[in-house]
Design a protein around this motif. Structure first.
Motif, short mmCIF file in Angstrom:
data_model
loop_
_atom_site.label_atom_id
_atom_site.label_comp_id
_atom_site.label_asym_id
_atom_site.label_seq_id
_atom_site.Cartn_x
_atom_site.Cartn_y
_atom_site.Cartn_z
N ALA A 1 0.82 -1.23 0.21
CA ALA A 1 0.14 0.07 0.05
C ALA A 1 1.03 1.50 -0.53
O ALA A 1 -0.02 2.74 -0.05
CB ALA A 1 -1.20 0.08 0.83
N LEU A 2 2.59 0.75 0.30
CA LEU A 2 3.24 2.06 0.43
C LEU A 2 3.56 2.34 -0.55
O LEU A 2 4.18 2.01 -1.76
CB LEU A 2 4.52 2.04 1.66
CG LEU A 2 3.92 1.73 2.34
CD1 LEU A 2 5.02 1.13 3.78
CD2 LEU A 2 2.71 2.50 3.19
N THR B 1 8.21 -1.81 -4.33
CA THR B 1 8.29 -2.92 -4.76
C THR B 1 8.30 -4.28 -3.72
O THR B 1 9.43 -4.64 -3.57
CB THR B 1 8.85 -2.65 -5.83
OG1 THR B 1 8.10 -1.08 -6.72
CG2 THR B 1 8.80 -4.03 -6.62
N VAL B 2 7.13 -5.32 -3.75
CA VAL B 2 6.86 -6.23 -3.21
C VAL B 2 7.28 -7.68 -3.89
O VAL B 2 6.41 -7.38 -5.06
CB VAL B 2 6.36 -6.57 -2.02
CG1 VAL B 2 6.33 -8.14 -1.62
CG2 VAL B 2 6.15 -5.51 -1.24
N LEU B 3 8.71 -8.37 -4.05
CA LEU B 3 9.10 -8.95 -5.23
C LEU B 3 7.60 -10.41 -4.61
O LEU B 3 7.72 -10.64 -3.85
CB LEU B 3 10.56 -9.58 -5.09
CG LEU B 3 11.36 -8.53 -5.18
CD1 LEU B 3 12.82 -8.26 -5.22
CD2 LEU B 3 11.57 -7.55 -6.27
N GLY B 4 7.52 -10.79 -6.03
CA GLY B 4 6.99 -11.58 -5.98
C GLY B 4 5.15 -11.70 -5.32
O GLY B 4 4.89 -11.06 -4.44
N THR C 1 11.57 -3.86 -2.21
CA THR C 1 12.87 -1.85 -2.80
C THR C 1 11.83 -1.35 -2.71
O THR C 1 10.51 -1.14 -3.08
CB THR C 1 13.00 -2.01 -4.58
OG1 THR C 1 12.01 -2.43 -4.80
CG2 THR C 1 13.74 -3.48 -4.95
N ILE C 2 12.78 0.27 -2.47
CA ILE C 2 12.32 1.17 -2.22
C ILE C 2 12.62 2.12 -3.30
O ILE C 2 14.11 2.39 -3.70
CB ILE C 2 11.99 2.05 -1.18
CG1 ILE C 2 11.98 1.18 -0.06
CG2 ILE C 2 11.18 3.18 -0.91
CD1 ILE C 2 11.83 1.88 1.41
N LEU D 1 9.53 6.43 5.74
CA LEU D 1 10.77 6.05 4.67
C LEU D 1 10.64 7.07 3.20
O LEU D 1 11.06 7.93 2.65
CB LEU D 1 11.61 4.96 4.73
CG LEU D 1 12.71 4.66 3.56
CD1 LEU D 1 13.74 6.18 4.11
CD2 LEU D 1 13.53 3.39 3.84
N THR D 2 9.14 6.41 2.97
CA THR D 2 8.58 6.43 1.72
C THR D 2 7.94 8.00 2.07
O THR D 2 7.62 8.71 0.34
CB THR D 2 7.54 5.23 1.51
OG1 THR D 2 6.68 5.76 2.24
CG2 THR D 2 8.59 4.24 1.16
N GLN D 3 7.63 8.62 2.82
CA GLN D 3 7.20 10.30 2.68
C GLN D 3 8.10 11.38 2.00
O GLN D 3 8.91 11.57 2.49
CB GLN D 3 6.49 10.25 4.23
CG GLN D 3 5.57 10.04 4.42
CD GLN D 3 5.20 10.08 6.32
OE1 GLN D 3 6.09 10.82 6.93
NE2 GLN D 3 3.64 9.17 6.64
#
Length: 396
Positions: free
Chosen positions: A308-309, A313-316, A328-329, A394-396
């Motif tokens: 949701a962030l 990217t979530v693998l698989g 990964t971000i 971290l993503t903000q």
């Protein structure tokens, strides 16, 4: 599962840090630490002599073999112990490939760890064998079993299968792959990977000829085991390429100071769910089913939170997967992610992953790798939220 009881078995959890490194840096329970210390205090030696300390070492080897056999549903006489998977599988590949001819084939998987793939790649180069690859679905992380129908042929000698990849958590249909491979007379070698803390493993049900297990993946010391079906090692030793060689056995120096720690780690898995009845093999089956159900519940919360962030990217996204994750971000290296999370008292694995083929296939190698998370039986829901909230900052 009484998570509070399980957490009390890990001295490291006395700190405020959420330890979510998974199988890359699994925590050792107190029982494993005590077992290793007790062995060191006895001044361990190598087995093979008539001295008291040497005979004690032989007993430790026997106990560790029994533990490895119980873990994968095999016989202790079919267990070979060593310090790490790479060295064990390198020796096994040399034994299995002793009679390979130019043009024989080996089928590897993009989900294979480097330690599981490199011994067969080296043997293929030495013997002039052809290497074929089972590809991974980049969206789901699955390795479809149907592709083996075209990958396998009359010259296939070995097929490797990654039972529990520690990045995608993929649990392939090992039995279907094994049945196809055996139809062509090929050996099936399974790397248990991250699977031991989450699901019962049965060599016979998998249809595998050999299963490789690394104890650090489930909180054990740096000890590994190769477990084969009955009689396989003797069969390979009697093949034309090795008739004058002894069967594959442990080679000195063995990590005797760590073997009781290996046994204690298997005992710990058997006692995750409170039950004192049955054999260790039966207790393992019950405990790992309970642990798997608990951690999969946590994983659903983690997976939904990370996906949701923005920029994550979530693998698989395999349907049958272990409770692990790799992500990964955007515009952040794994080292930067790890440093930020550590400042927020969250520990994930951002070091070398030993999964060259997978990271290359998904393009994560260009980003310097990925950040890896593994949820264990001692993980709490609060720790999962702690991780997701830190990544959100971290993503903000």
């Amino acid at each position: 599962m009484d998570v509070a009881r399980v957490r009390g078995l890990y001295p490291t959890l006395a700190t405020r840090t959420a330890h979510l490194d998974g199988s890359f840096a699994a925590l050792q329970p107190e029982s494993v630490i005590r077992a290793v210390i007790a062995t060191l205090r006895s001044a361990p030696s190598q087995p093979g002599s008539r001295s008291i300390r040497s005979q004690q070492a032989a007993e430790r080897v026997a106990r560790a073999r029994h533990a490895a056999a119980d873990l994968v549903g095999a016989r202790s006489g079919d267990v070979v112990l060593g310090s790490d998977l790479l060295s064990l599988l390198t020796r096994f590949a040399a034994l299995a490939g002793g009679d390979w001819q130019l043009g024989d084939e080996v089928v590897l998987s993009r989900l294979d760890s480097d330690a599981a793939a490199d011994p067969w790649l080296g043997q293929a180069r030495a013997r002039g064998a052809i290497v074929r690859w089972a590809e991974v679905d980049l969206e789901t992380g699955e390795v479809p079993a149907w592709q083996y129908e075209t990958l396998l042929g009359r010259r296939t000698r070995v097929v490797t299968v990654a039972l529990g990849n520690p990045a995608t958590g993929t649990v392939p249909d090992v039995r279907a792959i094994a049945d196809l491979a055996h139809g062509h007379g090929a050996l099936v070698v399974v790397d248990a990977g991250a699977a031991p803390p989450y699901l019962p493993i049965d060599l016979g049900e998998l249809g595998a000829d050999a299963v490789a297990v690394a104890a650090p993946a489930f909180g054990g010391p740096t000890v590994a085991a190769l477990v084969t079906r009955p009689g396989l090692l003797a069969e390979l030793a009697a093949s034309p390429g090795h008739r004058d060689d002894p069967p594959l056995v442990e080679t000195a120096p063995l990590p005797t100071e760590l073997l009781d720690g290996f046994t204690a780690a298997v005992e710990h898995l058997a006692d995750l769910a409170e039950s004192t009845q049955g054999t260790r093999r039966e207790r393992l089956a019950r405990s790992l089913i309970v642990a798997g159900e608990y951690t999969r519940g946590l994983h659903r919360e983690l997976d939904a939170g990370l996906r949701a962030l923005p920029g994550v990217t979530v693998l698989g996204a395999a349907e049958r997967a272990l409770p692990v994750a790799a992500f990964t971000i955007a515009d952040r290296t794994p080292s930067q992610v790890g440093a930020f999370l550590q400042r927020h008292e969250v520990s994930v694995w951002t070091g070398p992953a030993g999964m060259r083929e997978l990271l290359r296939a998904v393009g994560a190698d260009e980003l310097g790798g990925a950040s890896f998370v593994g949820l264990m039986a001692h993980t709490s829901s609060a720790e999962v939220r702690q991780l997701v909230e830190a990544v959100c900052r971290l993503t903000q």
